[in-house]
Enzyme design. Structure first.
Site, PDB file in Angstrom:
ATOM      1  N   GLY A  25       0.830  -1.186   0.000  1.00  0.00           N
ATOM      2  CA  GLY A  25       0.000   0.000   0.000  1.00  0.00           C
ATOM      3  C   GLY A  25       0.868   1.240   0.000  1.00  0.00           C
ATOM      4  O   GLY A  25       2.093   1.173  -0.137  1.00  0.00           O
ATOM      5  N   ASP A 138      -7.365   8.646   8.536  1.00  0.00           N
ATOM      6  CA  ASP A 138      -7.144   8.085   7.198  1.00  0.00           C
ATOM      7  C   ASP A 138      -8.223   7.066   6.851  1.00  0.00           C
ATOM      8  O   ASP A 138      -7.938   5.954   6.410  1.00  0.00           O
ATOM      9  CB  ASP A 138      -5.754   7.450   7.115  1.00  0.00           C
ATOM     10  CG  ASP A 138      -5.301   7.213   5.665  1.00  0.00           C
ATOM     11  OD1 ASP A 138      -5.854   7.872   4.763  1.00  0.00           O
ATOM     12  OD2 ASP A 138      -4.414   6.375   5.453  1.00  0.00           O
TER      13      ASP A 138
END
Length: 887
Positions: A25, A138
């Site tokens: 990621g 996030d």
């Protein structure tokens, strides 16, 4: 295997075995690994090296530790974190499923009801985290995991450490966390100080918009352009792209996307019930009107009293409307795995720790373990001394607990007290309260207590007022296992089988509730099963309890009201054999003990002048069962005993003293316990069923196999029966003393009982010559020697030398010695002898196997003594409770 995997395996040797890379990621690389200590598969995320250098070890590990304290069904747990060879990593459960990002990449928008369900679970997780001061920062599809019908939010704490360590603009410019700018709130884009939980609300709005429309609300070809759009442009209304979305859902999403934090929903807790209502087809919502400001200000008005009740229930338990509550479980974790006993779990109010009793039962203590970091070690709260510690209960602040502290031999009588101890040890205070201490419950706020004494239920204030009688339960056995509802109105309890709380005694029971306002009693379960350990959910309307109604013991849910159960009990966790359960205050976590007891007869040699050892014992009885009260036949070839071998009821069996197959002697549809052979071996004296007036009936198995009631009209026969040497009489403990009954010959009628001692005295025993009866004035007290014709001859004190407490007794074959089980000041136990003429007791056998407990019944042979020995194996498990929306 690539170099990165090899490197990790070298760095994490003996802790984790890394199998392969799962993916990469913007912030970390994810690996599949094996947790070697706990024998489970996990996911390890290793932070990108440039981020690790920018953030710093201390900041990262501090934020991860804070996030690791989160414990919620929709928050992905954090097992571990650390730094090795310059790599920052954290360890999470391996979720079977996919990310929400994966799902969106396959589908262009999701069904509306599914979107609402996912958003509800994400917001539920955020409300929990925000209440504990943790902001995610996030929220995005790749940080939401989908497993079955459940959404789980990952990476709490990671974003905060990174943003605060390096600054958002710099990170985005270097390509870190690609895709994150689309979900950033305006105040994050401009790096304003004091970004708070409302940034997560904004990200939820972006997430919801994308789930419904298949696209993000703000477009941009680069991260910088996307952030500029976030600051300067207005998103199109949701229904422009998805006309089928309701005006109410559109308004909810658009309010999340307000650029000014003050114009958004002000907390996830505020947003949560409206999402719940939108997910309930029966909920009625008023039309929404636009406000003068840009966007639409949500003006929900729940219509009618029933809708108000719905919201209250939603806030507490996730219920909607009149639909029955449905609970599933997730994240089952074994907290203890040590050999021996860990049971009677008590979850801390926040569910983050569990207190429990750890054995052996001859010296039980209270310990605490974390339910979050299950390999974090045990904290022993109570240590040393000769006390017997049971029934831990947390104070409301979670910083201390109460426990029952008594001497082992008379923990159910005296002296006992409730002791308050700190969660890390140390006595804070004590309460001297009426006994028995095993039948207490404490109100949720800690200000009041309730207890049962005999058939009576009392309440009292902890600050010192006198107990107040509320109700009398007219049943055969006393109430036990009391549990006070969170709202203080109800006390649930069990009628029957109080022995279960410290053993594996199996008997049918029923659950009742008492209204503390007026003392009225309502039966919840019918007594056809073994229903145990009731625990209230936060709404004070639902009970979880242990039951064997479907075979193996499991955990069940039932709704209760002023008139009894509402509907049939529903299974929550089946076939797990729980012993007792405990629930956190928010109802989200449950702890239970899985308990297994094997209680058998062991034979131990009687040595001459030395001290024998329990380690030299041999097992006599076969199978897996609970055995009680052995009795040696006069010829020394057989042992009769009571056992639950065929189920819940107690039957009488016999087994050869050399070992071998067991044979049934008495099988009746009621309990038969305490068998005693007659001197010629042709009859058995035993305790039979309970009479209508609640007393135990003494019965006899005759030569022909028939069963005879010995004292059918005698009130209050309590047992402790023992034959006279000639077989023409027996002695027993009755009301207010010791009694005898006799007959002129075998088969002749028994005389009315005669009282030979008018004081409380336990376990009467006839001497071999028949001229003396001994009994215990109370457990651990003096031994009374009585004349068979009545009257006190002498009192012996066994509490001399090293012996501090003692119980049970038997004469030697020649009547010169009294054998008993005794305890020393250091808590060790053994088998002792004491001259009838008095003097110093001598230890004959040491109970020196720490994994077993010797029960208080034995029988003497010529060269061996036969003990009942209990081997326990019990561990504590915790599981998340997930409240499902009814379909």
């Amino acid at each position: 295997m690539n170099d990165a995997v090899d490197h990790l395996n070298t760095a994490l040797e003996r802790r984790y075995q890394v199998v392969r890379e799962l993916g990469q990621g913007g912030m970390a690389t994810v690996y599949l690994a094996r947790d070697l200590r706990n024998r489970r598969e996990v996911a390890i995320k290793v932070l990108r090296p440039d981020l690790a250098r920018s953030v710093g070890n201390e900041r990262f590990l501090r934020e991860i530790e804070i996030a690791g304290n989160l414990n919620h069904p929709h928050v992905l747990a954090l097992f571990d974190s650390g730094e090795v060879d310059g790599m920052l990593y954290y360890v999470m459960p391996l979720v079977e499923g996919e990310t929400l990002r994966d799902r969106l990449d396959r589908e262009n928008g999701l069904p509306v009801q599914e979107v609402v369900r996912i958003l509800t679970q994400v917001v539920d997780a955020l409300a929990y985290a925000h209440s504990r001061g943790v902001v995610h920062r996030d929220i995005k599809p790749s940080n939401v995991m989908l497993s079955g019908r459940h959404a789980v939010v990952a990476d709490f704490g990671v974003a905060k450490a990174i943003w605060e360590g390096s600054g958002s603009i710099t990170l985005t410019d270097t390509g870190v966390a690609l895709g994150t700018p689309a979900y950033m709130a305006p105040e994050q884009v401009t790096a304003e100080p004091g970004v708070d939980h409302r940034a997560d609300i904004y990200s939820v709005g972006v997430l919801a918009y994308e789930l419904l429309t298949g696209r993000q609300p703000f477009a941009g070809s680069t991260p910088q352009a996307q952030m500029a759009a976030t600051l300067t442009t207005e998103p199109d209304p949701v229904r422009t792209s998805r006309p089928g979305v309701s005006a109410e859902l559109e308004a909810l999403v658009m309010r999340c996307l307000e650029k000014n934090p003050s114009d958004r929903w002000q907390s996830a807790e505020d947003l949560f019930p409206y999402l719940q209502a939108l997910g309930t087809p029966s909920a009625e919502l008023s039309p929404l009107s636009p406000t003068p400001r840009r966007g639409i200000r949500l003006l929900f008005a729940l219509v009618g009293a029933s809708a108000v009740v719905t919201v209250i229930i939603v806030l507490g338990l996730g219920l909607t409307g009149d639909q029955p509550l449905s609970i599933t479980t997730a994240n089952l974790v074994r907290v203890t795995d040590d050999p021996g006993l860990e049971f009677q779990p008590a979850l801390s109010p926040d569910g983050r720790e569990v207190a429990y009793v750890t054995g052996p039962l001859s010296k039980p203590r209270i310990s605490i373990r974390s339910t979050v970091t299950v390999d974090g070690g045990e904290v022993r709260v109570t240590e040393g001394g000769g006390d017997f510690h049971l029934y831990p209960a947390w104070d409301p602040d979670g910083e201390s607990l109460w426990l029952a502290a008594c001497e082992k031999l008379n923990w159910y009588l005296n002296p006992c007290s409730w002791r308050q101890v700190g969660r890390l040890g140390g006595t804070i205070g004590t309460l001297a309260l009426p006994r028995p201490l095993d039948r207490y419950a404490w109100s949720r706020d800690g200000s009041r207590g309730a207890f049962a004494s005999g058939d009576s239920l009392f309440t009292f204030r902890v600050d010192g007022d006198e107990p107040h009688l509320l109700a009398v339960h007219e049943g055969a056995t006393a109430p036990n296992s009391l549990a006070w509802s969170p709202d203080g109105r109800w006390i649930a309890y069990v009628e029957g089988n109080n022995e279960w709380r410290t053993s594996g005694w199996q008997r049918n029971t029923s659950i009742w509730i008492m209204d503390t306002n007026d003392g009225s009693l309502v039966q919840v379960s019918d007594g056809l099963n073994m229903d145990l350990s009731p625990q209230w959910l936060p709404d004070s309307r639902h009970l979880l309890f242990v039951s064997d109604r479907d075979g193996a013991r499991g955990i069940y849910l039932v709704e209760v009201g002023p008139h009894g159960p509402v509907g049939a009990p529903q299974s929550v966790l089946s076939a797990t054999d729980p012993h007792s359960i405990s629930i956190s205050h928010d109802g989200r976590k449950l702890a239970y003990a899985k308990f297994d007891q094997s209680q058998q007869i062991w034979a131990v040699p009687l040595t001459g002048s030395g001290v024998g050892s329990l380690r030299e014992a041999r097992r006599v009885t076969p199978g897996n069962q609970a055995v009680f009260t052995p009795s040696l036949s006069p010829d020394g070839n057989w042992l009769a005993y009571s056992t639950n071998r065929q189920g819940k009821q107690m039957d009488i069996y016999r087994v050869p003293t050399a070992g071998g197959a067991a044979e049934v002697l008495l099988d009746r549809p009621w309990d038969a316990t305490g068998p005693e052979w007659s001197p010629d071996g042709s009859e058995l004296l035993f305790r039979g069923p309970v009479s209508e007036n609640g007393t135990v009936r003494l019965q006899l198995v005759s030569r022909g196999g028939g069963v005879e009631d010995l004292l059918p009209d005698f009130p209050g026969a309590l047992g402790g029966q023992e034959w006279s040497p000639d077989g023409l009489g027996f002695v027993f403990k009755g009301p207010e003393g010791v009694w005898t009954s006799s007959r002129t010959a075998v088969g002749e009628p028994w005389t009315d009982p005669v009282q030979i001692f008018d004081q409380y005295c336990l376990q009467p025993e006839w001497s071999p010559r028949g001229d003396v009866v001994l009994c215990w004035l109370s457990p651990g007290s003096d031994i009374a020697l009585l004349s068979a014709d009545g009257g006190l001859i002498d009192v012996l004190d066994a509490q001399v030398g090293r012996v501090t407490s003692y119980w049970n007794s038997a004469f030697s074959s020649d009547g010169s010695l009294i054998y008993f089980i005794g305890r020393e000041a250091d808590g060790s136990e053994g088998f002792w002898s004491l001259p009838v003429t008095g003097g110093q007791p001598r230890k004959v056998i040491a109970f020196d196997d720490p994994l077993v407990d010797v029960e208080d019944s034995f029988t003497l042979g010529r060269d061996e003594v036969y003990f009942v020995v209990s081997e326990y194996e019990s561990d504590i498990w915790v599981v998340d409770l997930v409240y499902e929306d009814p379909d």
